[in-house]
Enzyme design. Sequence first.
Site, mmCIF file in Angstrom:
data_model
loop_
_atom_site.group_PDB
_atom_site.id
_atom_site.type_symbol
_atom_site.label_atom_id
_atom_site.label_comp_id
_atom_site.label_asym_id
_atom_site.label_seq_id
_atom_site.Cartn_x
_atom_site.Cartn_y
_atom_site.Cartn_z
ATOM 1 N N ASP A 58 15.800 9.801 -21.436
ATOM 2 C CA ASP A 58 14.651 9.042 -21.894
ATOM 3 C C ASP A 58 14.572 7.813 -21.000
ATOM 4 O O ASP A 58 15.563 7.435 -20.367
ATOM 5 C CB ASP A 58 14.861 8.639 -23.353
ATOM 6 C CG ASP A 58 13.848 7.619 -23.827
ATOM 7 O OD1 ASP A 58 12.640 7.922 -23.796
ATOM 8 O OD2 ASP A 58 14.268 6.514 -24.216
ATOM 9 N N ASP A 60 12.345 4.413 -21.629
ATOM 10 C CA ASP A 60 12.232 3.104 -22.270
ATOM 11 C C ASP A 60 13.291 2.934 -23.347
ATOM 12 O O ASP A 60 13.359 3.708 -24.302
ATOM 13 C CB ASP A 60 10.837 2.932 -22.865
ATOM 14 C CG ASP A 60 9.760 3.195 -21.828
ATOM 15 O OD1 ASP A 60 9.953 2.763 -20.677
ATOM 16 O OD2 ASP A 60 8.754 3.843 -22.159
#
Length: 230
Positions: A58, A60
């Site tokens: 991922d 952010d």
Amino acid sequence: MRGQEVSSAGDGPPSGCPAGSTGGSPGARAGRSPGARPDGPPAAVAEGRGVPEAVLFDRDGTLVVDVPYNGDPARVELMPSAREAVAAVRARGIPVGVVSNQSGVGRGLLTRRQVEAVQRRVEDLLGPFAVWAVCPHAPDDGCGCRKPAPGLVLAACARLGVSAARTVVIGDIGSDVEAARAAGARGVLVPTAVTRPEETAAAGETATGLLEAVRLVLSADAAHRTGGPR
């Protein structure tokens, strides 16, 4: 050389649901409704054993500090140990990719040029990724790529030519590990201040930091597993 992009996100809310659209800027945090577990038994890596064929991060809150709807490359800041973690995976010859929800595009808060500019900045800091799979849809669009749905993970695996069951997804909130589970991949949660306690409790595996998560997945020893029920 830039990494492979699954498909392109437009400037406005896209129609349909491409299985993984490209982008690069931070968007809103992913939704948390659980995805369905695929049929059939998971393979060795999904069970927490063996070295993976690919590691998908991922972005952010995992690789970079989460700045909601950021379209400014100057605001990109690495999370602690992000550079070391990514380098450790590459040192083993394992491809690394990014799977990220970027609903700012679908909400009309970001343009394609902005998300691509931020994506380039991440690669300036961390080096090129083998694949970027980014969902540009808003939460209410009902797409199949926005995490916790499995579309981004499956699209990234298809582009890399690897099995989802032999892929690891590392993220900071529940929808990251739910997307991994829905795709048949192995998920590892790295909790931050925004991670809900129930998400940590439900995660099959957790790590206190990004580098620890990478060390966990690069080890074939399943005895290091932590966290709650699968």
